[in-house]
Design a protein around this motif. Structure first.
Motif, short mmCIF file in Angstrom:
data_model
loop_
_atom_site.label_atom_id
_atom_site.label_comp_id
_atom_site.label_asym_id
_atom_site.label_seq_id
_atom_site.Cartn_x
_atom_site.Cartn_y
_atom_site.Cartn_z
N PHE A 67 0.86 -1.18 0.00
CA PHE A 67 0.00 0.00 0.00
C PHE A 67 0.89 1.23 0.00
CE2 PHE A 67 -2.23 -3.37 2.23
CZ PHE A 67 -3.48 -3.35 1.65
N THR A 68 0.53 2.22 -0.80
CA THR A 68 1.30 3.46 -0.81
C THR A 68 0.37 4.64 -1.07
OG1 THR A 68 3.26 4.56 -1.71
CG2 THR A 68 1.93 3.34 -3.26
N LEU A 69 0.76 5.77 -0.56
CA LEU A 69 0.11 7.04 -0.88
C LEU A 69 1.19 7.87 -1.56
CD1 LEU A 69 -1.80 7.69 2.45
CD2 LEU A 69 -2.79 7.02 0.27
N PRO A 102 -3.59 7.25 -3.78
CA PRO A 102 -3.43 5.94 -3.17
C PRO A 102 -3.25 4.86 -4.24
CG PRO A 102 -5.73 6.60 -3.12
CD PRO A 102 -4.95 7.74 -3.72
N CYS A 155 -10.27 1.65 -5.13
CA CYS A 155 -9.64 1.62 -3.80
C CYS A 155 -10.70 1.51 -2.72
CB CYS A 155 -8.78 2.86 -3.58
SG CYS A 155 -7.26 2.90 -4.56
N TYR A 175 -2.11 -0.89 5.98
CA TYR A 175 -3.45 -0.79 5.38
C TYR A 175 -4.28 0.31 6.06
CZ TYR A 175 -8.39 -1.73 4.73
OH TYR A 175 -9.73 -1.59 4.49
N TRP A 211 -3.21 3.69 4.79
CA TRP A 211 -3.65 3.82 3.41
C TRP A 211 -5.16 4.03 3.35
CZ3 TRP A 211 -6.77 0.57 0.33
CH2 TRP A 211 -6.69 0.77 -1.05
#
Length: 166
Positions: A23-25, A40, A93, A113, A116
């Motif tokens: 997970f990344t922003l 996201p 998402c 998570y 995110w």
């Protein structure tokens, strides 16, 4: 969630995400957000000979896209062919959040998570797509999240979250 789900599949999916997902922003640019924003992304990468696994996950969830990569050599190191499932559309998402809230992650990736998830719900609400749920109450239910309260959403672009926060 409104439609009936194949519970066995979704528990399997949560386990797969626990093991291989990230997970990344990511940092973005937007004039409407004062020159900066975030986007996201959820991703899961497997070897190309496991492509069916991600094709099946994509088919069952109806979210995200699949990307195939041929093997290449970088600096003398060989990168095997692989396939990546990426979910970055905000509606997709949000669908993934609905799945993972009902079929939760069980590893330390749950912490990544939750961060995110907060970013997705904030963006989802900002776009006027829904009320975004109760972000604060969802985060405060998890004791570990209190320890991560030092992370501000504006700082998250620094982190590429793959199960742990560096």
């Amino acid at each position: 969630m409104s439609k009936k789900r194949d519970t066995g599949f979704y528990y399997w999916l949560a386990g797969l995400i626990d093991g291989e997902g990230w997970f990344t922003l990511g940092k973005g640019n937007s004039k409407s957000h004062g020159g900066s924003s975030y986007h996201p992304v959820f991703g899961l990468k497997l070897r190309a000979d496991d492509a069916y696994t991600l094709e099946y996950a994509r088919f069952k969830t109806c979210i995200g896209r699949l990307y195939s990569y041929r093997g290449k050599t970088y600096g003398g190191r060989h990168n095997n062919p692989h396939i990546t499932w990426k979910v970055s559309n905000i509606e997709d998402c949000y669908t993934l959040i609905q799945i993972l809230d009902e079929y939760p992650l069980r590893s330390k990736k749950q912490l990544a998570y939750q961060v995110w998830r907060e970013g997705v719900l904030d963006k989802y609400k900002h776009r006027g797509l829904g009320n975004g749920g109760s972000i604060a109450s969802g985060l405060m239910q998890n004791k570990e999240m209190h320890e991560m309260s030092y992370l501000r959403l504006a700082d998250l672009h620094k982190y590429h979250v793959q199960g742990t926060l560096n």
